[in-house]
Motif scaffolding. Structure first.
Motif, mmCIF file in Angstrom:
data_model
loop_
_atom_site.group_PDB
_atom_site.id
_atom_site.type_symbol
_atom_site.label_atom_id
_atom_site.label_comp_id
_atom_site.label_asym_id
_atom_site.label_seq_id
_atom_site.Cartn_x
_atom_site.Cartn_y
_atom_site.Cartn_z
ATOM 1 N N ILE A 91 10.846 32.639 44.981
ATOM 2 C CA ILE A 91 10.452 34.054 44.971
ATOM 3 C C ILE A 91 11.596 34.903 44.410
ATOM 4 O O ILE A 91 11.374 35.801 43.584
ATOM 5 N N ASP A 92 12.813 34.610 44.830
ATOM 6 C CA ASP A 92 13.965 35.342 44.304
ATOM 7 C C ASP A 92 14.093 35.145 42.794
ATOM 8 O O ASP A 92 14.396 36.086 42.054
ATOM 9 N N PHE A 93 13.868 33.924 42.342
ATOM 10 C CA PHE A 93 13.904 33.648 40.901
ATOM 11 C C PHE A 93 12.833 34.459 40.180
ATOM 12 O O PHE A 93 13.090 35.045 39.118
ATOM 13 N N ALA A 94 11.618 34.506 40.756
ATOM 14 C CA ALA A 94 10.517 35.240 40.127
ATOM 15 C C ALA A 94 10.823 36.731 40.046
ATOM 16 O O ALA A 94 10.546 37.384 39.029
ATOM 17 N N ARG A 95 11.397 37.286 41.111
ATOM 18 C CA ARG A 95 11.717 38.709 41.109
ATOM 19 C C ARG A 95 12.781 39.048 40.072
ATOM 20 O O ARG A 95 12.683 40.061 39.377
ATOM 21 N N ARG A 96 13.790 38.201 39.958
ATOM 22 C CA ARG A 96 14.817 38.439 38.941
ATOM 23 C C ARG A 96 14.220 38.364 37.540
ATOM 24 O O ARG A 96 14.532 39.185 36.665
ATOM 25 N N ASP A 97 13.357 37.384 37.337
ATOM 26 C CA ASP A 97 12.726 37.212 36.035
ATOM 27 C C ASP A 97 11.881 38.431 35.669
ATOM 28 O O ASP A 97 11.909 38.913 34.529
ATOM 29 N N ALA A 98 11.136 38.943 36.649
ATOM 30 C CA ALA A 98 10.293 40.123 36.407
ATOM 31 C C ALA A 98 11.141 41.351 36.100
ATOM 32 O O ALA A 98 10.795 42.158 35.215
ATOM 33 N N THR A 115 4.695 32.642 35.527
ATOM 34 C CA THR A 115 4.362 31.339 36.106
ATOM 35 C C THR A 115 5.076 30.219 35.361
ATOM 36 O O THR A 115 5.664 29.313 35.971
ATOM 37 N N LYS A 116 5.051 30.267 34.040
ATOM 38 C CA LYS A 116 5.674 29.195 33.254
ATOM 39 C C LYS A 116 7.195 29.235 33.373
ATOM 40 O O LYS A 116 7.842 28.181 33.346
ATOM 41 N N ASP A 117 7.771 30.419 33.529
ATOM 42 C CA ASP A 117 9.219 30.489 33.771
ATOM 43 C C ASP A 117 9.568 29.822 35.102
ATOM 44 O O ASP A 117 10.572 29.104 35.211
ATOM 45 N N ILE A 118 8.735 30.076 36.123
ATOM 46 C CA ILE A 118 8.971 29.469 37.443
ATOM 47 C C ILE A 118 8.809 27.953 37.373
ATOM 48 O O ILE A 118 9.638 27.196 37.907
ATOM 49 N N THR A 119 7.744 27.480 36.725
ATOM 50 C CA THR A 119 7.513 26.032 36.663
ATOM 51 C C THR A 119 8.565 25.332 35.798
ATOM 52 O O THR A 119 8.916 24.182 36.066
ATOM 53 N N ASP A 120 9.082 26.019 34.772
ATOM 54 C CA ASP A 120 10.195 25.438 34.007
ATOM 55 C C ASP A 120 11.413 25.257 34.911
ATOM 56 O O ASP A 120 12.121 24.242 34.816
ATOM 57 N N VAL A 136 7.456 22.852 47.879
ATOM 58 C CA VAL A 136 6.571 23.993 48.072
ATOM 59 C C VAL A 136 5.676 24.150 46.854
ATOM 60 O O VAL A 136 6.047 23.781 45.737
ATOM 61 N N ALA A 137 4.483 24.657 47.077
ATOM 62 C CA ALA A 137 3.577 25.058 46.001
ATOM 63 C C ALA A 137 3.340 26.554 46.133
ATOM 64 O O ALA A 137 3.331 27.093 47.244
ATOM 65 N N LEU A 138 3.154 27.220 45.012
ATOM 66 C CA LEU A 138 2.950 28.667 44.997
ATOM 67 C C LEU A 138 1.601 29.008 44.373
ATOM 68 O O LEU A 138 1.131 28.307 43.468
ATOM 69 N N LEU A 139 1.009 30.077 44.867
ATOM 70 C CA LEU A 139 -0.121 30.710 44.205
ATOM 71 C C LEU A 139 0.376 32.031 43.649
ATOM 72 O O LEU A 139 0.867 32.881 44.399
#
Length: 262
Positions: A91-98, A115-120, A136-139
């Motif tokens: 989640i922290d990675f996703a927030r920084r990316d956004a 999504t693809k940035d997170i899965t990479d 963990v899996a994310l939606l």
């Protein structure tokens, strides 16, 4: 005996394929997801619904400390199943990316791009020695240019796009209900009802305190997390509200669960 030693070698080596092409540590990470409490995503014409089972393991636990739904950006929400600590890292990675997208390009990040940035990022942990995969899996649900999108991430680093999806324990039962009752033309409020009814297939009692719901409206593109009072209204309106004593019994049953798997 020699065969067992070979099996253990592939077991310990995250970067080593077994002779039949399997990465055992990735498969074990998927098992961690299956042990987590369920999360459900529903994509409708009106937006995306994210619903989580916030199983409270003790009446002494602060409800707000059970975090399974997160706001990644104004137009993106993320729900998790599996190890909570692993989810927080992603989640922290996703927030920084956004935020980087907004600062660099002055625009919201696309849901598929995020999504693809997170899965990479997840996939890197299947190729690096000395690190384990994320258990963990994310939606990931959100709106891009007025279009609702819903994705699932896998511990292997593979993204999947769905119309409706369940992750976590009892996935097959919940997914079966969604497959039987899903209609892509549902309005957003009926998407919430569908997700609640799907969770009701595996829970005898639904209480507002034990359920988390968030929506991302297609028209406004806004992430909104429903309050307990709003969830209660849905449960009462659709005759899904369980008996309070039954909910207490469920909490007591869940007290033995691993607190890191939600």
């Amino acid at each position: 005996m020699q065969g067992q030693n070979q099996q253990q070698a592939y077991d310990r080596g995250i970067t080593i394929f077994s002779p039949d092409g399997r990465l055992y540590q990735v498969e074990y990470a998927r098992e961690a997801v299956k042990r987590g409490t369920p999360s459900i995503g529903v994509r409708t014409d009106g937006g995306v619904v994210l619903l989580v089972d916030k199983r409270i393991s003790s009446p002494l636990m602060e409800e707000a400390s059970v975090e399974k739904i997160h706001k990644a950006d104004n137009h993106v929400g993320i729900a998790s199943a599996g190890h909570v600590a692993d989810a927080r890292q992603l989640i922290d990675f996703a927030r920084r990316d956004a935020q980087v997208e907004r600062v660099r390009y002055d625009q919201p990040i696309g849901v598929e791009t995020l999504t693809k940035d997170i899965t990479d990022h997840i996939q890197q942990y299947t190729q690096v020695g000395g690190a384990r995969p994320f258990g963990v899996a994310l939606l990931i649900g959100g709106v891009t240019n007025g279009e609702p999108r819903l994705f699932e991430t896998d511990p292997s680093g593979t993204p999947y796009e769905w119309k409706a999806i369940a992750i976590g324990e009892d996935r097959s039962t919940v997914q079966g209900y969604l497959e039987d009752h899903y209609d892509e033309s549902l309005p957003l409020d009926e998407g919430v009802e569908l997700a609640l009814r799907a969770l009701g297939e595996i829970r005898e009692s639904l209480q507002p305190e034990g359920v988390g719901v968030a929506t991302i409206d297609a028209e406004t593109g806004a992430f909104i997390e429903l309050s307990n009072d709003e969830i209660r209204e849905y449960l009462v309106e659709h005759d899904l509200l369980g008996d309070e004593t039954a909910g207490d019994a469920d909490d007591a049953d869940g007290a033995d669960d691993d607190a890191t798997e939600e």
